[in-house]
Enzyme design. Structure first.
Site, mmCIF file in Angstrom:
data_model
loop_
_atom_site.group_PDB
_atom_site.id
_atom_site.type_symbol
_atom_site.label_atom_id
_atom_site.label_comp_id
_atom_site.label_asym_id
_atom_site.label_seq_id
_atom_site.Cartn_x
_atom_site.Cartn_y
_atom_site.Cartn_z
ATOM 1 N N ARG A 91 0.866 -1.179 0.000
ATOM 2 C CA ARG A 91 0.000 0.000 0.000
ATOM 3 C C ARG A 91 0.905 1.233 0.000
ATOM 4 O O ARG A 91 1.945 1.243 0.663
ATOM 5 C CB ARG A 91 -0.908 0.036 1.235
ATOM 6 C CG ARG A 91 -2.093 -0.923 1.159
ATOM 7 C CD ARG A 91 -3.137 -0.489 0.107
ATOM 8 N NE ARG A 91 -4.267 -1.410 0.049
ATOM 9 C CZ ARG A 91 -4.369 -2.435 -0.790
ATOM 10 N NH1 ARG A 91 -3.406 -2.677 -1.658
ATOM 11 N NH2 ARG A 91 -5.439 -3.212 -0.778
ATOM 12 N N ASP A 136 3.925 -0.056 -7.322
ATOM 13 C CA ASP A 136 2.618 -0.364 -7.915
ATOM 14 C C ASP A 136 1.522 0.407 -7.174
ATOM 15 O O ASP A 136 0.379 0.415 -7.597
ATOM 16 C CB ASP A 136 2.333 -1.875 -7.828
ATOM 17 C CG ASP A 136 1.027 -2.246 -8.532
ATOM 18 O OD1 ASP A 136 0.888 -1.882 -9.728
ATOM 19 O OD2 ASP A 136 0.152 -2.862 -7.906
ATOM 20 N N HIS A 187 -1.337 0.340 -9.738
ATOM 21 C CA HIS A 187 -2.058 -0.647 -8.912
ATOM 22 C C HIS A 187 -2.606 -1.775 -9.804
ATOM 23 O O HIS A 187 -3.804 -2.052 -9.800
ATOM 24 C CB HIS A 187 -3.194 0.020 -8.126
ATOM 25 C CG HIS A 187 -3.508 -0.704 -6.841
ATOM 26 N ND1 HIS A 187 -3.732 -0.056 -5.650
ATOM 27 C CD2 HIS A 187 -3.624 -2.027 -6.574
ATOM 28 C CE1 HIS A 187 -3.999 -0.947 -4.710
ATOM 29 N NE2 HIS A 187 -3.933 -2.164 -5.249
HETATM 30 P P1 NAD Z 1 -1.322 -11.428 4.588
HETATM 31 O O1 NAD Z 1 -2.253 -10.993 5.668
HETATM 32 O O2 NAD Z 1 -1.296 -12.857 4.174
HETATM 33 O O3 NAD Z 1 0.188 -11.016 4.992
HETATM 34 C C1 NAD Z 1 0.524 -9.797 5.557
HETATM 35 C C2 NAD Z 1 1.707 -10.041 6.481
HETATM 36 O O4 NAD Z 1 2.145 -8.770 6.976
HETATM 37 C C3 NAD Z 1 1.357 -10.910 7.697
HETATM 38 O O5 NAD Z 1 2.262 -11.990 7.816
HETATM 39 C C4 NAD Z 1 1.473 -9.945 8.866
HETATM 40 O O6 NAD Z 1 1.911 -10.583 10.074
HETATM 41 C C5 NAD Z 1 2.513 -8.970 8.327
HETATM 42 N N1 NAD Z 1 2.581 -7.734 9.087
HETATM 43 C C6 NAD Z 1 1.624 -7.168 9.874
HETATM 44 N N2 NAD Z 1 2.118 -6.081 10.482
HETATM 45 C C7 NAD Z 1 3.402 -5.956 10.076
HETATM 46 C C8 NAD Z 1 4.436 -5.043 10.381
HETATM 47 N N3 NAD Z 1 4.243 -4.032 11.255
HETATM 48 N N4 NAD Z 1 5.637 -5.218 9.792
HETATM 49 C C9 NAD Z 1 5.847 -6.256 8.952
HETATM 50 N N5 NAD Z 1 4.916 -7.166 8.635
HETATM 51 C C10 NAD Z 1 3.699 -7.015 9.187
HETATM 52 O O7 NAD Z 1 -1.638 -10.471 3.359
HETATM 53 P P2 NAD Z 1 -1.248 -10.701 1.829
HETATM 54 O O8 NAD Z 1 -2.363 -11.371 1.129
HETATM 55 O O9 NAD Z 1 0.120 -11.263 1.744
HETATM 56 O O10 NAD Z 1 -1.232 -9.181 1.312
HETATM 57 C C11 NAD Z 1 -0.276 -8.251 1.787
HETATM 58 C C12 NAD Z 1 -0.651 -6.864 1.355
HETATM 59 O O11 NAD Z 1 -0.510 -6.759 -0.069
HETATM 60 C C13 NAD Z 1 -2.138 -6.502 1.588
HETATM 61 O O12 NAD Z 1 -2.342 -6.022 2.899
HETATM 62 C C14 NAD Z 1 -2.389 -5.439 0.557
HETATM 63 O O13 NAD Z 1 -2.140 -4.175 1.146
HETATM 64 C C15 NAD Z 1 -1.345 -5.700 -0.513
HETATM 65 N N6 NAD Z 1 -1.971 -6.099 -1.793
HETATM 66 C C16 NAD Z 1 -1.670 -5.379 -2.901
HETATM 67 C C17 NAD Z 1 -2.221 -5.722 -4.133
HETATM 68 C C18 NAD Z 1 -1.886 -4.969 -5.392
HETATM 69 O O14 NAD Z 1 -2.561 -5.141 -6.412
HETATM 70 N N7 NAD Z 1 -0.855 -4.147 -5.395
HETATM 71 C C19 NAD Z 1 -3.117 -6.797 -4.209
HETATM 72 C C20 NAD Z 1 -3.385 -7.534 -3.050
HETATM 73 C C21 NAD Z 1 -2.813 -7.173 -1.842
#
Ligand code: NAD
Length: 331
Positions: free
Chosen positions: A234, A258, A295
């Site tokens: 994000r 992205d 994005h």
């Molecule tokens: P997920 O919940 O499986 O993984 C997120 C990880 O981040 C978890 O392991 C969590 O413990 C960790 N985390 C939480 N707080 C943290 C911190 N302070 N420091 C470091 N790590 C921390 O989620 P995911 O499915 O892997 O997605 C991750 C992120 O990717 C989403 O939250 C979303 O913002 C982003 N995303 C972007 C797109 C895109 O098109 N660019 C698409 C989907 C998701």
């Protein structure tokens, strides 16, 4: 159920219509964003469906509740744009689409790395002009480099596996360690240590109060010179002004984005006939070692299929049981 689907693009309509044949919901497509003025377009709808660039603060949720909306179905995994606590208090069920395709986002992050490090955009432009000189195109091997993964959940773990395939060393930072990543040989370290010891840093954590501007002046100062920084998580995880200073000083060697912290009124629309008024974003585009995509990391056939399918399954489950397995509850 009648579902008002805001911010509906042609691809949303195509995929949702296809999967709705099994659900028979009444789908009302609205081309614009959801906000206080457009909510009226969801008249009589029991469910409202939104995307990542449709913020749903408490004030809007209250109005939705008054209007009879009982469910908010997110066409995304991330939910930082919704006041979940307020929705919970109002009794509006909010459901997301978790892990619709970690491969889509992880592979896009890898694409950004290769494009930047091997200077592929510059190379393509040259070839089209008949210039076959290699000056300024030298890259480096990924093999043997150290890659820092911030957030080792579903997407971070897939990304780590791909980078391991390139022969990279893996460092991880996450309050919750992932056994799958450990098995790949990832070493969990402090955030400072990850910054100090990584050649490439890729962000895969959610946007939370504690991750907002995680990449700031101080973190950048700790990083290796000419670091390659990739953000597909994000925009708000990065302090964009600090990153511009890092690019100007040469500390940041490559930047792949992205997502952007002010992307809400910029991305997903065609602005090619107008002037971009965001000077910070415009400055980012002046660096030849910056690659920005709007994005689109999630945007694969497989991911959009899963988003359409799960969104409709979420609504059907809610209609039948009054709750939903993908329901979000404030911590
Ligand atoms: P997920 O919940 O499986 O993984 C997120 C990880 O981040 C978890 O392991 C969590 O413990 C960790 N985390 C939480 N707080 C943290 C911190 N302070 N420091 C470091 N790590 C921390 O989620 P995911 O499915 O892997 O997605 C991750 C992120 O990717 C989403 O939250 C979303 O913002 C982003 N995303 C972007 C797109 C895109 O098109 N660019 C698409 C989907 C998701």
């Amino acid at each position: 159920m009648k579902i008002a689907i805001f911010n509906a693009h042609d691809y949303d309509k195509r995929y949702l219509d296809r999967y709705n044949r099994q659900h028979h919901h009444e789908l009302v497509y609205v081309d614009t964003h959801l906000d206080e003025n457009t909510l009226v377009l969801a008249a009589d709808a029991e469910a409202v469906c939104i995307f990542v660039n449709d913020p749903a603060p408490a004030s809007l949720l209250k109005r939705m509740h008054h209007q009879g909306v009982r469910m908010l179905a997110l066409r995304s995994a991330g939910f930082n744009h919704v006041d979940i606590a307020a929705a919970n208090d109002l009794g509006i069920v909010v459901a997301n689409v978790p892990g619709y395709s970690p491969y889509a986002v992880a592979e896009h992050a890898v694409g950004l790395i290769l494009t930047l490090v091997r200077r592929l955009v510059r190379a393509q432009a040259r070839i089209h002009e008949g210039n076959f000189s290699l000056d300024g195109l030298m890259g480096y091997d990924l093999h043997g480099k150290t890659v820092g993964v911030v957030g080792t959940g579903k997407i971070g773990a897939v990304f780590a596996r791909i980078m391991r395939g390139f022969g990279c060393e893996l460092l991880g930072y996450d309050p919750k360690e992932n056994e799958e990543c450990r098995k790949l040989g990832m070493r969990y370290v402090s955030f400072e240590s990850l910054c100090r010891n990584s050649d490439i840093i890729s962000l895969h954590c959610p946007l939370l109060p504690e991750t907002r501007h995680l990449i700031n002046e101080q973190a950048i100062a700790e990083m290796r010179d000419r670091v390659c920084l990739i953000n597909t998580s994000r925009g708000g995880v990065i302090d964009t002004s600090a990153i511009i200073r890092g690019l100007k000083s040469g500390k940041i060697g490559y930047l792949g984005l992205d997502v952007y912290e002010e992307e809400e009124n910029l991305f997903f629309e065609d602005h090619s006939d107008s002037v971009i008024g965001d000077d910070v974003f415009a400055r980012l585009l002046t660096f030849n070692n910056v690659m920005v995509t709007g994005h689109q990391a999630f945007f694969t056939h497989e991911a959009i299929t899963n988003i359409a399918r799960t969104t409709l399954e979420n609504v059907t489950e809610f209609e039948r049981t009054g709750s939903c397995s993908n329901q979000l509850v404030a911590k």
